[in-house]
Enzyme design. Structure first.
Site, mmCIF file in Angstrom:
data_model
loop_
_atom_site.group_PDB
_atom_site.id
_atom_site.type_symbol
_atom_site.label_atom_id
_atom_site.label_comp_id
_atom_site.label_asym_id
_atom_site.label_seq_id
_atom_site.Cartn_x
_atom_site.Cartn_y
_atom_site.Cartn_z
ATOM 1 N N GLU A 144 -3.710 -9.446 3.630
ATOM 2 C CA GLU A 144 -4.579 -9.126 4.766
ATOM 3 C C GLU A 144 -5.686 -10.158 4.968
ATOM 4 O O GLU A 144 -6.090 -10.438 6.090
ATOM 5 C CB GLU A 144 -5.202 -7.731 4.575
ATOM 6 C CG GLU A 144 -4.248 -6.572 4.842
ATOM 7 C CD GLU A 144 -3.448 -6.135 3.630
ATOM 8 O OE1 GLU A 144 -3.351 -6.909 2.653
ATOM 9 O OE2 GLU A 144 -2.914 -5.012 3.660
ATOM 10 N N GLU A 198 0.836 -1.220 0.000
ATOM 11 C CA GLU A 198 0.000 0.000 0.000
ATOM 12 C C GLU A 198 0.869 1.268 0.000
ATOM 13 O O GLU A 198 0.523 2.263 -0.642
ATOM 14 C CB GLU A 198 -0.948 -0.030 1.194
ATOM 15 C CG GLU A 198 -1.968 -1.151 1.066
ATOM 16 C CD GLU A 198 -2.910 -1.236 2.254
ATOM 17 O OE1 GLU A 198 -2.431 -1.600 3.359
ATOM 18 O OE2 GLU A 198 -4.094 -0.918 2.104
HETATM 19 N N1 CAA Z 1 3.979 -7.093 11.873
HETATM 20 C C1 CAA Z 1 4.661 -7.354 12.992
HETATM 21 N N2 CAA Z 1 5.746 -8.161 13.026
HETATM 22 C C2 CAA Z 1 6.137 -8.709 11.873
HETATM 23 C C3 CAA Z 1 5.457 -8.482 10.648
HETATM 24 C C4 CAA Z 1 4.326 -7.613 10.691
HETATM 25 N N3 CAA Z 1 3.650 -7.271 9.575
HETATM 26 N N4 CAA Z 1 6.065 -9.170 9.665
HETATM 27 C C5 CAA Z 1 7.097 -9.809 10.242
HETATM 28 N N5 CAA Z 1 7.147 -9.541 11.573
HETATM 29 C C6 CAA Z 1 8.105 -10.053 12.554
HETATM 30 C C7 CAA Z 1 7.837 -11.519 12.872
HETATM 31 O O1 CAA Z 1 6.835 -11.632 13.852
HETATM 32 C C8 CAA Z 1 9.207 -11.951 13.355
HETATM 33 O O2 CAA Z 1 9.380 -11.518 14.681
HETATM 34 P P1 CAA Z 1 10.102 -12.486 15.778
HETATM 35 O O3 CAA Z 1 11.493 -12.653 15.248
HETATM 36 O O4 CAA Z 1 10.022 -11.697 17.049
HETATM 37 O O5 CAA Z 1 9.332 -13.757 15.770
HETATM 38 C C9 CAA Z 1 10.161 -11.148 12.495
HETATM 39 O O6 CAA Z 1 9.400 -10.043 11.994
HETATM 40 C C10 CAA Z 1 10.688 -11.936 11.309
HETATM 41 O O7 CAA Z 1 9.570 -12.482 10.609
HETATM 42 P P2 CAA Z 1 9.473 -14.028 10.199
HETATM 43 O O8 CAA Z 1 10.199 -14.887 11.188
HETATM 44 O O9 CAA Z 1 8.026 -14.331 9.983
HETATM 45 O O10 CAA Z 1 10.289 -14.025 8.832
HETATM 46 P P3 CAA Z 1 10.111 -15.003 7.591
HETATM 47 O O11 CAA Z 1 11.270 -14.714 6.691
HETATM 48 O O12 CAA Z 1 9.886 -16.409 8.032
HETATM 49 O O13 CAA Z 1 8.742 -14.526 6.874
HETATM 50 C C11 CAA Z 1 7.211 -12.873 6.005
HETATM 51 C C12 CAA Z 1 8.687 -13.260 6.273
HETATM 52 C C13 CAA Z 1 6.625 -13.789 4.915
HETATM 53 C C14 CAA Z 1 7.216 -11.413 5.539
HETATM 54 C C15 CAA Z 1 6.365 -13.049 7.289
HETATM 55 O O14 CAA Z 1 7.038 -12.370 8.342
HETATM 56 C C16 CAA Z 1 4.975 -12.493 7.205
HETATM 57 O O15 CAA Z 1 4.111 -13.111 6.603
HETATM 58 N N6 CAA Z 1 4.743 -11.304 7.807
HETATM 59 C C17 CAA Z 1 3.420 -10.706 7.852
HETATM 60 C C18 CAA Z 1 3.079 -10.055 6.522
HETATM 61 C C19 CAA Z 1 1.670 -9.525 6.536
HETATM 62 O O16 CAA Z 1 0.708 -10.222 6.767
HETATM 63 N N7 CAA Z 1 1.539 -8.210 6.282
HETATM 64 C C20 CAA Z 1 0.266 -7.542 6.271
HETATM 65 C C21 CAA Z 1 0.027 -6.950 7.621
HETATM 66 S S1 CAA Z 1 -1.594 -6.274 7.765
HETATM 67 C C22 CAA Z 1 -1.488 -4.769 7.020
HETATM 68 O O17 CAA Z 1 -0.509 -4.383 6.464
HETATM 69 C C23 CAA Z 1 -2.761 -3.948 7.090
HETATM 70 C C24 CAA Z 1 -2.682 -2.554 6.690
HETATM 71 O O18 CAA Z 1 -3.553 -2.099 6.008
HETATM 72 C C25 CAA Z 1 -1.608 -1.674 7.116
#
Ligand code: CAA
Length: 260
Positions: free
Chosen positions: A134, A114
């Protein structure tokens, strides 16, 4: 002062780095505040001609809204405490008079995509992955994403991304018109800065008026938009920079624009 967003100057270009690598640069309210403040400073600085955005570390641009932070707020509290801030900051970026460029160095998910949708030009590292996941969280894109994406890529592509929440690779993002180029990861910043420099040497005044015509025109019926363009283009012809550009062409020399 917060270091959640770092500002670096490269001549007339300002590079803003979102700097929360422990959360893959997820956006919580304080980080959005830091982004707003850093952006406001470079937006107001007349020596900055182009603004580049990137993410700290080598894994992620922005992994979205901070899920833990968002989860603390529900209903009206979410609306006023998170949604209002992220909408305001992204709209400020989208409506900025200066050209903006995203150097997407890894994950750009949810709010990361976004943010990209609010930035003018998007270069993606070949390792970048983008998407609107999302739906997997029981949400839908709420930082302007649903509305900006449907105005930027074909609707069926936008729905395909939002319905399943899958990530797409950089080449696919370019192929659907969501981004401009795929760049080898180790050349991402160099290629972004080279493009930024070629924009920075153009007239900031003309770029500003052109950006306004594009933004306003996209929201107008065609007849009104064409009239608006005609009026603005006529104003442009009255600037020193228009005469400098045309004279430089006739004199077979490089133009030197002053923004007047
Ligand atoms: N929010 C908070 N923390 C996050 C995050 C997020 N969006 N994305 C990653 N992190 C954190 C993880 O919790 C993790 O923290 P810890 O080490 O304390 O456990 C750290 O970052 C590393 O992440 P991963 O271990 O998950 O790393 P990975 O390489 O295995 O995976 C990833 C990477 C695919 C990006 C995965 O982290 C993921 O799916 N993240 C969430 C992505 C997501 O759903 N984003 C949309 C959020 S909702 C939104 O954006 C709404 C809006 O309108 C603003």
């Amino acid at each position: 002062m917060s270091d959640a967003v770092l500002t670096e100057r490269r001549g007339a270009i300002a590079v803003l780095t979102i700097n929360r690598p422990k959360t893959l640069n997820a956006l919580d309210v304080p980080t959005l505040g830091a982004l707003d403040a850093a952006f406001a400073a470079v937006e107001a600085d007349p020596s900055v001609r182009v603004i580049v955005f990137t993410g700290a570390g080598d894994k992620s641009f922005v992994a979205g809204g901070d899920i833990a932070d968002m989860n603390k707020r529900q209903g009206l509290a979410h609306y006023v405490e998170f949604a209002e801030v992220i909408h305001r900051v992204f709209r400020r970026i989208e409506t900025c008079d200066k050209p903006t460029i995203a150097a997407v160095n890894g994950w750009a998910l949810g709010g990361g995509t976004e943010l990209m949708l609010s930035i003018d030009v998007r270069f993606l590292a070949d390792t970048a992955r983008v998407g609107l996941p999302e739906i997997k969280l029981g949400l839908f894109p709420g930082a302007g994403g649903t509305q900006r994406i449907l105005r930027q890529v074909p609707l069926c592509r936008a729905k395909e991304l939002m319905f399943a929440g899958e990530h797409i690779d950089a080449a696919t993002a370019v192929s659907i018109g969501l981004a401009n180029r795929v760049v080898p990861k180790d050349k991402l910043m160099a290629e972004t800065l080279a493009y930024a420099e070629s924009v920075a040497e153009k007239s900031p005044l003309i770029l500003k008026l052109m950006k306004r015509v594009l933004l306003a025109g996209a929201e107008m019926p065609l007849a009104a938009a064409l009239q608006h363009e005609q009026a603005m283009a006529s104003l442009v012809f009255d600037t020193k920079d228009a005469h400098e550009g045309c004279t430089a062409f006739v004199e077979k020399r490089k133009a030197s624009f002053t923004g007047t």
